[in-house]
Design an enzyme around this catalytic site. Sequence first.
Site, PDB file in Angstrom:
ATOM      1  CG  HIS A   1      -2.459   0.568   0.807  1.00 37.78           C
ATOM      2  ND1 HIS A   1      -3.558   0.468   1.513  1.00 37.78           N
ATOM      3  CD2 HIS A   1      -2.534   1.551  -0.307  1.00 37.78           C
ATOM      4  CE1 HIS A   1      -4.534   0.887   0.885  1.00 37.78           C
ATOM      5  NE2 HIS A   1      -4.078   1.611  -0.098  1.00 37.78           N
TER       6      HIS A   1
ATOM      7  CG  ASP B   1      -5.709  -0.502   4.752  1.00 37.97           C
ATOM      8  OD1 ASP B   1      -5.603  -1.410   5.374  1.00 37.97           O
ATOM      9  OD2 ASP B   1      -4.901   0.057   4.147  1.00 37.97           O
TER      10      ASP B   1
ATOM     11  CG  HIS C   1      -3.936  -2.426   9.121  1.00 32.58           C
ATOM     12  ND1 HIS C   1      -3.926  -3.334   8.101  1.00 32.58           N
ATOM     13  CD2 HIS C   1      -3.550  -2.829  10.034  1.00 32.58           C
ATOM     14  CE1 HIS C   1      -3.752  -4.475   8.469  1.00 32.58           C
ATOM     15  NE2 HIS C   1      -3.577  -4.194   9.791  1.00 32.58           N
TER      16      HIS C   1
ATOM     17  CG  ASP D   1      -2.229   2.059   5.554  1.00 32.60           C
ATOM     18  OD1 ASP D   1      -1.989   0.917   6.422  1.00 32.60           O
ATOM     19  OD2 ASP D   1      -2.554   1.401   4.311  1.00 32.60           O
TER      20      ASP D   1
ATOM     21  CG  HIS E   1       3.091  -1.690   4.592  1.00 28.99           C
ATOM     22  ND1 HIS E   1       2.372  -2.921   4.168  1.00 28.99           N
ATOM     23  CD2 HIS E   1       3.417  -1.633   5.821  1.00 28.99           C
ATOM     24  CE1 HIS E   1       2.398  -3.519   5.382  1.00 28.99           C
ATOM     25  NE2 HIS E   1       3.118  -2.871   6.212  1.00 28.99           N
TER      26      HIS E   1
ATOM     27  CG  ASP F   1      -4.712  -3.263   2.372  1.00 26.88           C
ATOM     28  OD1 ASP F   1      -4.696  -4.571   2.166  1.00 26.88           O
ATOM     29  OD2 ASP F   1      -3.719  -2.660   3.036  1.00 26.88           O
TER      30      ASP F   1
ATOM     31  CG  ASP G   1      -5.278  -5.274   5.048  1.00 25.15           C
ATOM     32  OD1 ASP G   1      -6.121  -4.464   4.794  1.00 25.15           O
ATOM     33  OD2 ASP G   1      -4.090  -5.243   5.331  1.00 25.15           O
TER      34      ASP G   1
ATOM     35  CD  GLU H   1      -0.015  -4.163   1.563  1.00 28.88           C
ATOM     36  OE1 GLU H   1       0.604  -5.293   1.680  1.00 28.88           O
ATOM     37  OE2 GLU H   1       0.513  -3.206   2.129  1.00 28.88           O
TER      38      GLU H   1
END
Length: 314
Positions: A108, A135, A137, A139, A152, A241, A243, A286
């Site tokens: 990312h 995402d 997360h 980030d 990332h 992303d 994830d 990712e």
Amino acid sequence: MEVGEGKTVALVGVPLGFGAGQAGSELGAEAMRASRIRGRLLSEHILDLGYQIKDLGSIEVKRPEHIAALTDNPKYLAETYATFEIAVPVIKTSLDEGAFPVILGGDHSIAIGTFAGVASHFNERNKDVGLIWFDAHADINTPETSPSGNIHGMPLSILLGHGPEQLVNLGGFAPKLKPQFIAHVGGRDLDRGERQRVRELGLKDNFFTMSDIDKRGMMACVEDAIAIASKASGGYAVTFDIDMIDPRFAPGSGTLVRGGATYREAHLALEIIAEHGGMRSFEIVEVNPLLDQSNITVELACELVISALGKTIL
């Protein structure tokens, strides 16, 4: 009339994986290109939607010649900057020529360079561009808050103007993104420092966490995200992303967190965005084939690209 009739997709890979702490995401772009979904390549599905394709291949990545020390923070800054100096004009030129960039990552961190390219196109036209960030997360770390030093985990912060000077000023202007035009969807694993930064930057109302999705539903959260990002005069980009999706459906990623979106919620989110019509570029990141199981994550990533480009059930 096909959804893509009269439009061109600029397909570009950014096979940079050293922004992450685990190897493999650098293989994601080529895996998505080569994978077959229901017996057909991603490019064939894009053509089926009526688009023309301008395949730009993969950009050159300036690979590190050494392994970063555990104490390096940020890690591989010089190589990251050198790679993004190549990526920015590729993305910008594709938009200048009227194409719609579809970007295959990569970790990312690539969003620093790819969104800088998008923002450069609109900056020349005195327009802002928004961003929807899917995402698990945030980030939004900086070197001061990052527990790992992996870039990332920093791209959103850098796009907002906070972080290493070289990356913040990529393309010759900063910030690339104004805080009122960012919407983050799917967060469920934020560092302590990231939670503090979200509050300090006044972005709490711009984040639609998995708890919000549980309570309100994906449709309501994505519609609110679109409302935020589309306030920008140039429209908005989308970066996804993998994830963000629960590991049951997408095990092939390096930073898995249980409790993510389902297969259908992910498709619904992108179907809503495609239907809205304000998206200016789409990026998926990712995807790690080394960690995948029976290629299901790679195939799902390709399916999501197709949904983002307007594929519907009927």
